[in-house]
Design a protein around this motif. Sequence first.
Motif, PDB file in Angstrom:
ATOM      1  N   MET A 126      43.199  22.218  24.278  1.00 29.32           N
ATOM      2  CA  MET A 126      42.914  23.686  23.558  1.00 29.32           C
ATOM      3  C   MET A 126      43.985  23.968  22.463  1.00 29.32           C
ATOM      4  N   SER A 127      43.780  24.879  21.762  1.00 27.28           N
ATOM      5  CA  SER A 127      44.644  25.151  20.951  1.00 27.28           C
ATOM      6  C   SER A 127      44.645  26.918  20.747  1.00 27.28           C
ATOM      7  N   ASN A 187      47.799  18.766  35.525  1.00 23.54           N
ATOM      8  CA  ASN A 187      47.367  20.044  35.266  1.00 23.54           C
ATOM      9  C   ASN A 187      46.409  20.086  34.134  1.00 23.54           C
ATOM     10  N   ASP A 188      46.540  19.561  32.925  1.00 24.69           N
ATOM     11  CA  ASP A 188      45.828  19.790  31.987  1.00 24.69           C
ATOM     12  C   ASP A 188      44.798  18.593  31.944  1.00 24.69           C
ATOM     13  N   GLY A 189      43.473  19.013  32.554  1.00 26.54           N
ATOM     14  CA  GLY A 189      42.569  18.059  33.036  1.00 26.54           C
ATOM     15  C   GLY A 189      42.084  17.847  34.424  1.00 26.54           C
ATOM     16  N   GLU A 208      37.828  16.621  25.556  1.00 24.01           N
ATOM     17  CA  GLU A 208      38.130  18.107  24.948  1.00 24.01           C
ATOM     18  C   GLU A 208      39.588  17.989  24.113  1.00 24.01           C
ATOM     19  N   ASP A 209      40.377  16.953  24.688  1.00 25.84           N
ATOM     20  CA  ASP A 209      41.873  16.672  24.158  1.00 25.84           C
ATOM     21  C   ASP A 209      42.101  15.527  23.334  1.00 25.84           C
ATOM     22  N   TYR A 210      41.097  15.068  22.388  1.00 24.61           N
ATOM     23  CA  TYR A 210      41.454  13.722  21.731  1.00 24.61           C
ATOM     24  C   TYR A 210      42.213  14.110  20.592  1.00 24.61           C
ATOM     25  N   TYR A 268      55.148  22.021  30.790  1.00 24.87           N
ATOM     26  CA  TYR A 268      54.921  20.605  30.782  1.00 24.87           C
ATOM     27  C   TYR A 268      53.605  20.131  29.742  1.00 24.87           C
ATOM     28  N   TRP A 269      52.930  21.200  29.384  1.00 21.78           N
ATOM     29  CA  TRP A 269      51.801  21.289  28.428  1.00 21.78           C
ATOM     30  C   TRP A 269      52.072  20.164  27.336  1.00 21.78           C
ATOM     31  N   HIS A 270      51.161  19.002  27.386  1.00 24.98           N
ATOM     32  CA  HIS A 270      50.925  18.098  26.301  1.00 24.98           C
ATOM     33  C   HIS A 270      52.284  17.070  26.524  1.00 24.98           C
ATOM     34  N   THR A 271      53.131  17.088  27.509  1.00 22.70           N
ATOM     35  CA  THR A 271      54.098  16.343  27.660  1.00 22.70           C
ATOM     36  C   THR A 271      53.779  15.013  28.890  1.00 22.70           C
TER      37      THR A 271
HETATM   38 ZN   LIG Z   1      45.430  19.760  26.563  1.00 25.99          ZN
END
Ligand SMILES: [Zn+2]
Length: 322
Positions: free
Chosen positions: A1-2, A152-154, A185-187, A291-294
């Motif tokens: 998401m953004s 977490n993200d997913g 969602e996150d591509y 740790y989002w998107h890492t």
């Molecule tokens: Zn994401």
Amino acid sequence: MSERRASRVWAGRVVATAAAIVATACGGADGEGGRGPAASAATSEPRFDGAAAFELVVQQVAFGPRVPGSAGHRAMAEWLEEYLSARADTLIVQRFSHVALDGRTLPLVNFLARFRPSASPPVLLLAHWDTRPVSDQALEPEDRGKPVPGANDGASGTAVLLQLADMLHRVPPPRGVDVLLVDGEDYGDFTPGDDVFLGSRYFASHLPQDYAAEYGVLLDMVGDRDLDIYVEGNSNQLAPEVVDRVWGVAQRLGFSDVFHRRVRHTINDDHIPLNEAGIPTINVIDFDFPYWHTPEDTPDKVSASSLGVVGAVVTRLVYRGR
Ligand SMILES: [Zn+2]
């Protein structure tokens, strides 16, 4: 998401579609009295098992990255279909593909697991099950090309809903409940018209016939060990009554230290296409996740107790309503 407000204009680039109802696990019409415990379900509220949800996070991460088109994505899709068809009253599988800006044709699949679909207009609970191909928020430049493990993200929102699906199978709810796991969602990179929210956009434009969910709740990044969930700005604007309902439940369960009543972030996410389709839907999200998107978005950053708090809220929501 953004965290951005962009105009929601989506280029339609879906190139193939298929939808199939693949399972009616419990057989027969969803009616009164036909399913043993269902008859008395209205009063019995089972307990959500956060530890079991955590195991479902570990299990998802073990597939490897669930990036559309990857082996992990394929394997997890197969596993999801098996898991959900064994538990849902009806499972609708939406397969479609999307030509991404990078030229790839992504194979995508949404799962709509329905519980007591004829009992009442359902409450719709959703999460994205795919993971991000790049770690664009990584501190070290050499890490930024790596895929995100997505504990977490997913995996967190998906795990809560899979555990809930297991519970809904064992103890049928007093109302209709739909569990929707969306893909893609996150591509992309979240510029307008980009390759994000693919599954929720597809679902919103290919609703089952006569579909009328009462309201929707999106779970995204709900597993952070240090969980703090603030009201999300678009949710507050688009579906304030759903915010009130969910935060009311959290408060009555004693989770006011986790569910904070003020708006902190305004986020574009899978709830936006559903609101545009007329289903008032909120985003339950802890966007303060270091740790989002890492590559560090791994199971050790997630806890059973955080999953348990969010799971308890959705459990109360579907079994008692308030
Ligand atoms: Zn994401």
